[in-house]
Design an enzyme around this catalytic site. Structure first.
Site, PDB file in Angstrom:
ATOM      1  N   CYS A  59     -19.647   2.072   8.152  1.00 24.22           N
ATOM      2  CA  CYS A  59     -18.903   1.436   9.240  1.00 24.22           C
ATOM      3  C   CYS A  59     -17.679   2.305   9.457  1.00 24.22           C
ATOM      4  CB  CYS A  59     -18.512   0.011   8.828  1.00 24.22           C
ATOM      5  SG  CYS A  59     -17.433  -0.796  10.026  1.00 24.22           S
ATOM      6  N   CYS A  92       0.309   0.342  10.290  1.00 21.40           N
ATOM      7  CA  CYS A  92      -0.121  -0.707   9.363  1.00 21.40           C
ATOM      8  C   CYS A  92       1.017  -1.576   8.822  1.00 21.40           C
ATOM      9  CB  CYS A  92      -0.891  -0.081   8.213  1.00 21.40           C
ATOM     10  SG  CYS A  92      -1.634  -1.321   7.138  1.00 21.40           S
ATOM     11  N   ARG A 152     -18.292  -2.409  17.594  1.00 12.47           N
ATOM     12  CA  ARG A 152     -17.565  -3.668  17.376  1.00 12.47           C
ATOM     13  C   ARG A 152     -16.251  -3.710  18.150  1.00 12.47           C
ATOM     14  NH1 ARG A 152     -16.873  -4.208  11.788  1.00 12.47           N
ATOM     15  NH2 ARG A 152     -19.076  -4.699  11.834  1.00 12.47           N
ATOM     16  N   CYS A 200       0.357   4.922   6.828  1.00 14.05           N
ATOM     17  CA  CYS A 200      -0.266   4.805   8.160  1.00 14.05           C
ATOM     18  C   CYS A 200       0.706   4.134   9.140  1.00 14.05           C
ATOM     19  CB  CYS A 200      -1.566   4.012   8.062  1.00 14.05           C
ATOM     20  SG  CYS A 200      -2.607   4.563   6.700  1.00 14.05           S
ATOM     21  N   CYS A 222     -19.564  -6.139   3.152  1.00 14.96           N
ATOM     22  CA  CYS A 222     -18.873  -4.914   3.566  1.00 14.96           C
ATOM     23  C   CYS A 222     -17.554  -4.848   2.799  1.00 14.96           C
ATOM     24  CB  CYS A 222     -18.610  -4.956   5.072  1.00 14.96           C
ATOM     25  SG  CYS A 222     -17.644  -3.550   5.671  1.00 14.96           S
ATOM     26  N   CYS A 245     -16.594  -9.105   5.225  1.00 17.45           N
ATOM     27  CA  CYS A 245     -15.955  -7.808   4.972  1.00 17.45           C
ATOM     28  C   CYS A 245     -14.671  -8.000   4.167  1.00 17.45           C
ATOM     29  CB  CYS A 245     -15.657  -7.130   6.306  1.00 17.45           C
ATOM     30  SG  CYS A 245     -14.898  -5.519   6.102  1.00 17.45           S
ATOM     31  N   CYS A 281       0.835  -1.210   0.000  1.00 15.82           N
ATOM     32  CA  CYS A 281       0.000   0.000   0.000  1.00 15.82           C
ATOM     33  C   CYS A 281       0.870   1.260   0.000  1.00 15.82           C
ATOM     34  CB  CYS A 281      -0.929   0.008   1.216  1.00 15.82           C
ATOM     35  SG  CYS A 281      -2.050   1.419   1.196  1.00 15.82           S
TER      36      CYS A 281
HETATM   37  N1  SAM Z   1      -6.674   0.509   3.112  1.00 16.91           N
HETATM   38  C1  SAM Z   1      -7.967   0.742   3.584  1.00 16.91           C
HETATM   39  C2  SAM Z   1      -8.052   1.851   4.600  1.00 16.91           C
HETATM   40  O1  SAM Z   1      -7.053   2.205   5.197  1.00 16.91           O
HETATM   41  O2  SAM Z   1      -9.159   2.351   4.786  1.00 16.91           O
HETATM   42  C3  SAM Z   1      -8.633  -0.485   4.171  1.00 16.91           C
HETATM   43  C4  SAM Z   1      -7.844  -1.431   5.015  1.00 16.91           C
HETATM   44  S1  SAM Z   1      -7.162  -0.753   6.513  1.00 16.91           S
HETATM   45  C5  SAM Z   1      -6.096  -2.020   7.024  1.00 16.91           C
HETATM   46  C6  SAM Z   1      -8.566  -0.801   7.608  1.00 16.91           C
HETATM   47  C7  SAM Z   1      -8.389  -0.382   9.036  1.00 16.91           C
HETATM   48  O3  SAM Z   1      -7.691  -1.370   9.753  1.00 16.91           O
HETATM   49  C8  SAM Z   1      -7.613   0.881   9.334  1.00 16.91           C
HETATM   50  O4  SAM Z   1      -8.356   2.035   9.116  1.00 16.91           O
HETATM   51  C9  SAM Z   1      -7.294   0.703  10.800  1.00 16.91           C
HETATM   52  O5  SAM Z   1      -8.337   1.228  11.588  1.00 16.91           O
HETATM   53  C10 SAM Z   1      -7.245  -0.802  10.973  1.00 16.91           C
HETATM   54  N2  SAM Z   1      -5.887  -1.278  11.268  1.00 16.91           N
HETATM   55  C11 SAM Z   1      -4.871  -1.397  10.388  1.00 16.91           C
HETATM   56  N3  SAM Z   1      -3.761  -1.841  11.001  1.00 16.91           N
HETATM   57  C12 SAM Z   1      -4.076  -2.006  12.307  1.00 16.91           C
HETATM   58  C13 SAM Z   1      -3.341  -2.437  13.442  1.00 16.91           C
HETATM   59  N4  SAM Z   1      -2.075  -2.779  13.369  1.00 16.91           N
HETATM   60  N5  SAM Z   1      -3.978  -2.492  14.634  1.00 16.91           N
HETATM   61  C14 SAM Z   1      -5.281  -2.131  14.723  1.00 16.91           C
HETATM   62  N6  SAM Z   1      -6.016  -1.714  13.675  1.00 16.91           N
HETATM   63  C15 SAM Z   1      -5.426  -1.654  12.481  1.00 16.91           C
HETATM   64  C1  DTB Z   2     -11.442  -2.334  11.204  1.00 19.53           C
HETATM   65  O1  DTB Z   2     -11.827  -1.346  11.844  1.00 19.53           O
HETATM   66  N1  DTB Z   2     -10.576  -3.229  11.638  1.00 19.53           N
HETATM   67  C2  DTB Z   2     -10.312  -4.250  10.646  1.00 19.53           C
HETATM   68  C3  DTB Z   2     -11.282  -3.840   9.498  1.00 19.53           C
HETATM   69  N2  DTB Z   2     -11.855  -2.619   9.973  1.00 19.53           N
HETATM   70  C4  DTB Z   2     -10.812  -3.770   8.134  1.00 19.53           C
HETATM   71  C5  DTB Z   2      -8.893  -4.398  10.319  1.00 19.53           C
HETATM   72  C6  DTB Z   2      -8.009  -4.692  11.507  1.00 19.53           C
HETATM   73  C7  DTB Z   2      -6.627  -4.919  11.020  1.00 19.53           C
HETATM   74  C8  DTB Z   2      -5.710  -5.392  12.104  1.00 19.53           C
HETATM   75  C9  DTB Z   2      -4.322  -5.575  11.643  1.00 19.53           C
HETATM   76  C10 DTB Z   2      -4.121  -6.562  10.554  1.00 19.53           C
HETATM   77  O2  DTB Z   2      -4.664  -7.691  10.628  1.00 19.53           O
HETATM   78  O3  DTB Z   2      -3.359  -6.262   9.642  1.00 19.53           O
HETATM   79 FE1  SF4 Z   3      -2.854   1.268   3.321  1.00 21.57          FE
HETATM   80 FE2  SF4 Z   3      -2.738   0.102   5.690  1.00 21.57          FE
HETATM   81 FE3  SF4 Z   3      -3.151   2.706   5.531  1.00 21.57          FE
HETATM   82 FE4  SF4 Z   3      -5.106   1.027   4.737  1.00 21.57          FE
HETATM   83  S1  SF4 Z   3      -4.317   1.256   6.813  1.00 21.57           S
HETATM   84  S2  SF4 Z   3      -4.395   2.864   3.676  1.00 21.57           S
HETATM   85  S3  SF4 Z   3      -3.844  -0.643   3.936  1.00 21.57           S
HETATM   86  S4  SF4 Z   3      -1.305   1.627   4.864  1.00 21.57           S
END
Ligand code: SAM
Ligand code: DTB
Ligand code: SF4
Length: 328
Positions: A202, A74, A274, A71, A142, A111, A67
């Site tokens: 959501c 992530c 959730r 963030c 979703c 989802c 990606c």
């Molecule tokens: N890329 C898209 C976005 O950022 O909207 C969708 C996938 S992103 C991984 C979805 C959500 O996962 C993020 O907005 C964040 O709230 C959650 N998330 C990602 N990494 C995480 C982590 N290490 N711990 C907890 N929540 C996480």
């Molecule tokens: C949300 O709020 N949490 C989910 C879903 N929406 C997409 C993602 C959590 C990701 C946790 C870290 C991972 O598994 O990479």
């Molecule tokens: Fe990309 Fe992860 Fe950020 Fe979603 S949360 S936009 S997958 S870097």
């Protein structure tokens, strides 16, 4: 011996749904004596929901890694050196097979997540078939594909999408510490597009990113002031990922997590709250308190996107021990 069935006494609403929460008010709720806070949240939960029901959503990562966004939490960002590699998009058949398994396990919603800043039109086109076929299985659908451009939310809606997940993640004044590749406004803009297309929203965030209680209040105030409020509010506890800037963040005490759930319930009385990422770090008793404090949805399935989740068997046992059942 006959055990009397409990009648749920519905207290008068302490406040109508409102969209003018100040950060001060939300911080004051977060700072209530713990038991008082949980009690108030439990009361409000019973007013709007059957407290014995939990909504189950299963996640699948249809496009993992690579990606371009930065963030700080992530595993999938190209800016961080993490164990997660860039993988091609799953095929429609693979996604449908995962959805069938989720349904067989008892999930009600499926989802689909993608590691995109936002979908290119050609990629979006491929996801439409996934949405159609998953919906045809009788599951709610979703998607969480990042920022949307004009027309994309409508295309997802036409394919049969029910919910779009797009988190605000943290307080507005904390956002730039966590993410530099986009702005809070960009997220709000996509949330507006999702609403306009008639999709259910959501939208939640992450706690445990070294934020203050006031910053947690700032996040909740933003979520609660979305008008209308999101139908579903995922509260994630940071899953620390090796190689990300937040890998060493201080663990949030579990009581503070429960407080966050309780205040989400009080301020968003009709939303599903959730209990999301980070559940493996919460023991059963802490999860039970989250349910008491108004959580009524979980991610259900052995994996989140790239990290683990309690396995299906463990969750079934937990729900059974707590006399909770899946919402149909
Ligand atoms: N890329 C898209 C976005 O950022 O909207 C969708 C996938 S992103 C991984 C979805 C959500 O996962 C993020 O907005 C964040 O709230 C959650 N998330 C990602 N990494 C995480 C982590 N290490 N711990 C907890 N929540 C996480
Ligand atoms: C949300 O709020 N949490 C989910 C879903 N929406 C997409 C993602 C959590 C990701 C946790 C870290 C991972 O598994 O990479
Ligand atoms: Fe990309 Fe992860 Fe950020 Fe979603 S949360 S936009 S997958 S870097």
């Amino acid at each position: 011996m006959q055990i009397a069935t409990m009648e749920f006494k519905r207290p008068a609403s302490p406040h109508p749904e409102r969209a003018n929460w100040s950060v001060d008010e939300v911080e004051a709720l977060l700072s209530l004596p713990f038991m008082e806070l949980v009690y108030r949240a439990a009361e409000i939960h019973r007013q709007f929901f059957d407290p014995a029901k939990v909504q189950l959503s299963t996640l699948v990562s249809i496009k993992t890694g690579g990606c371009p966004e930065d963030c700080g939490y992530c595993s999938q960002s190209v800016h961080h050196d993490t164990p997660v590699a860039d993988q091609p998009m799953m095929t429609v058949d693979e996604v449908v097979a995962a959805a069938k398994l989720a349904k067989a396990n008892g999930a009600g919603r499926f989802c689909m997540g993608a590691a995109w800043r936002g979908p290119k039109d050609a990629d979006l086109q491929k996801t439409l078939d996934m949405v159609k076929q998953v919906k045809a299985l009788g599951l709610e659908t979703c998607a969480t594909f990042g920022l949307l451009r004009d027309g994309q939310a409508e295309r997802l809606k036409d394919a049969g999408l029910d919910y779009y997940n797009h988190n605000l993640d943290t307080a507005p004044d904390k956002y730039a510490d966590i993410i530099q590749s986009r702005e809070y406004e960009d997220r709000l803009d996509t949330l507006g597009k999702v609403r306009k297309a008639g999709l259910s929203v959501c939208c939640g965030g992450i706690v445990g990113m070294n934020e203050t209680r006031r910053e947690r209040a700032g996040l909740i105030a933003q979520l609660a002031n979305l008008d209308p409020q999101p139908e579903s509010v995922p509260i994630n506890n940071l899953v620390p990922i090796v190689g990300t800037p937040l890998s060493g963040a201080d663990r949030l005490d579990w009581t503070e997590f429960v407080r966050t759930i309780a205040v989400a319930r009080i301020t968003m009385p009709k939303s599903y709250v959730r209990l999301s990422a980070g559940r493996r770090e919460l023991d059963e008793a802490a999860q039970a308190l989250c349910f008491l404090a108004g959580a009524n949805s979980i991610f259900y399935g052995d994996k989140l996107l790239t990290t683990g989740n309690p396995d299906v068997e463990a969750d079934r046992n937990l729900l059974s021990k707590l006399d909770l059942s899946a919402q149909q």
